[in-house]
Motif scaffolding. Structure first.
Motif, short mmCIF file in Angstrom:
data_model
loop_
_atom_site.label_atom_id
_atom_site.label_comp_id
_atom_site.label_asym_id
_atom_site.label_seq_id
_atom_site.Cartn_x
_atom_site.Cartn_y
_atom_site.Cartn_z
N GLU A 12 83.98 70.56 31.36
CA GLU A 12 84.31 69.37 32.14
C GLU A 12 83.48 69.29 33.42
O GLU A 12 83.05 68.21 33.81
N VAL A 13 83.26 70.42 34.05
CA VAL A 13 82.49 70.42 35.30
C VAL A 13 81.04 70.03 35.04
O VAL A 13 80.43 69.33 35.85
N THR A 14 80.49 70.41 33.90
CA THR A 14 79.09 70.06 33.61
C THR A 14 78.89 68.55 33.41
O THR A 14 77.76 68.08 33.47
N LYS A 15 79.95 67.81 33.23
CA LYS A 15 79.86 66.36 33.06
C LYS A 15 79.78 65.62 34.39
O LYS A 15 79.52 64.43 34.43
N LEU A 16 79.98 66.35 35.48
CA LEU A 16 80.00 65.73 36.81
C LEU A 16 78.60 65.66 37.41
O LEU A 16 77.70 66.38 36.99
N PRO A 17 78.42 64.82 38.45
CA PRO A 17 77.14 64.81 39.16
C PRO A 17 76.85 66.19 39.76
O PRO A 17 77.78 66.95 40.06
N ARG A 18 75.58 66.50 39.93
CA ARG A 18 75.14 67.82 40.39
C ARG A 18 75.83 68.23 41.69
O ARG A 18 76.25 69.37 41.85
N GLU A 19 75.99 67.32 42.66
CA GLU A 19 76.61 67.65 43.94
C GLU A 19 78.05 68.12 43.74
O GLU A 19 78.50 69.09 44.35
N ALA A 20 78.78 67.43 42.89
CA ALA A 20 80.17 67.80 42.60
C ALA A 20 80.23 69.13 41.87
O ALA A 20 81.08 69.98 42.17
N GLN A 21 79.33 69.32 40.91
CA GLN A 21 79.28 70.61 40.18
C GLN A 21 79.07 71.76 41.15
O GLN A 21 79.77 72.78 41.08
N ASP A 22 78.09 71.61 42.03
CA ASP A 22 77.78 72.67 42.98
C ASP A 22 78.97 72.98 43.89
O ASP A 22 79.29 74.15 44.12
N ILE A 24 82.21 72.38 43.35
CA ILE A 24 83.31 72.96 42.58
C ILE A 24 82.99 74.39 42.19
O ILE A 24 83.84 75.29 42.30
N ASN A 25 81.77 74.63 41.74
CA ASN A 25 81.40 75.98 41.31
C ASN A 25 81.29 76.96 42.47
O ASN A 25 81.48 78.17 42.27
N ALA A 26 81.00 76.47 43.66
CA ALA A 26 80.88 77.35 44.82
C ALA A 26 82.24 77.70 45.41
O ALA A 26 82.34 78.59 46.26
N PHE A 27 83.26 77.04 44.96
CA PHE A 27 84.60 77.21 45.53
C PHE A 27 85.50 77.86 44.49
O PHE A 27 85.54 77.41 43.35
N ASP A 28 86.24 78.87 44.87
CA ASP A 28 87.10 79.61 43.93
C ASP A 28 88.45 78.92 43.79
O ASP A 28 89.50 79.51 44.00
N TRP A 29 88.41 77.65 43.39
CA TRP A 29 89.63 76.83 43.34
C TRP A 29 90.64 77.34 42.32
O TRP A 29 91.84 77.23 42.53
N ALA A 30 90.18 77.91 41.20
CA ALA A 30 91.11 78.36 40.16
C ALA A 30 91.98 79.50 40.67
O ALA A 30 93.19 79.54 40.41
N ASN A 31 91.38 80.43 41.41
CA ASN A 31 92.17 81.53 41.97
C ASN A 31 93.10 81.04 43.07
O ASN A 31 94.20 81.56 43.21
N ILE A 32 92.64 80.06 43.84
CA ILE A 32 93.52 79.50 44.87
C ILE A 32 94.71 78.81 44.21
O ILE A 32 95.85 78.97 44.66
N ALA A 33 94.47 78.08 43.14
CA ALA A 33 95.57 77.43 42.41
C ALA A 33 96.52 78.49 41.86
O ALA A 33 97.75 78.32 41.88
N PRO A 96 88.62 70.89 51.08
CA PRO A 96 87.37 71.64 51.27
C PRO A 96 86.28 71.26 50.26
O PRO A 96 85.10 71.16 50.63
N ILE A 97 86.65 71.02 49.02
CA ILE A 97 85.65 70.64 48.02
C ILE A 97 85.10 69.25 48.34
O ILE A 97 83.89 69.01 48.27
N SER A 98 85.97 68.34 48.73
CA SER A 98 85.53 66.99 49.08
C SER A 98 84.57 67.03 50.26
O SER A 98 83.55 66.35 50.27
N GLU A 99 84.87 67.86 51.24
CA GLU A 99 84.00 67.99 52.41
C GLU A 99 82.65 68.58 52.01
O GLU A 99 81.61 68.19 52.53
N ALA A 100 82.65 69.53 51.08
CA ALA A 100 81.40 70.15 50.63
C ALA A 100 80.54 69.14 49.88
O ALA A 100 79.31 69.14 50.00
N ILE A 101 81.17 68.26 49.12
CA ILE A 101 80.41 67.24 48.37
C ILE A 101 79.77 66.26 49.35
O ILE A 101 78.62 65.88 49.17
N VAL A 102 80.50 65.88 50.39
CA VAL A 102 79.98 64.94 51.38
C VAL A 102 78.77 65.52 52.12
O VAL A 102 77.82 64.81 52.41
#
Length: 103
Positions: A12-22, A24-33, A96-102
């Motif tokens: 699913e992440v590979t379907k996103l624009p490169r900025e969003a992929q980067d 999301i992938n740079a952030f350990d959101w799954a462990n935080i969840a 944090p992910i939204s801020e990183a994309i911006v």
């Protein structure tokens, strides 16, 4: 997190624009969840469901507007607990992910 869920996330992440992929992938959101789920005493399957709901919002397949409701429906928490979980996820994951994309 199950291997199948890890694979779904990658796909699913590979379907996103490169900025969003980067971001999301740079952030350990799954462990935080997972940490959020443990804090609210969710069982392993419920934590996986929380991760799926989080992924759906991150990939834009679900609106963040319905995140708390989806947690309540899919995990079976109370409305109040679902709102607390969602609030924490917005603070620790989505913002944090939204801020990183911006950037």
């Amino acid at each position: 997190m199950t291997e199948k869920l890890q694979q779904i996330i990658k796909e699913e992440v590979t379907k996103l624009p490169r900025e969003a992929q980067d971001a999301i992938n740079a952030f350990d959101w799954a462990n935080i969840a997972e940490e959020i789920g443990k804090k609210y005493l969710l069982e392993e399957g419920e934590i996986n469901d929380l991760q799926v709901e989080t992924l759906l919002v991150l990939t834009g397949l679900e609106s963040g507007e319905y995140y708390a409701q989806n947690i309540e429906d899919e995990i079976g928490t109370s409305e109040k607990e679902a709102e607390k979980i969602a609030e924490e996820a917005f603070q620790k994951i989505f913002t944090p992910i939204s801020e990183a994309i911006v950037e």
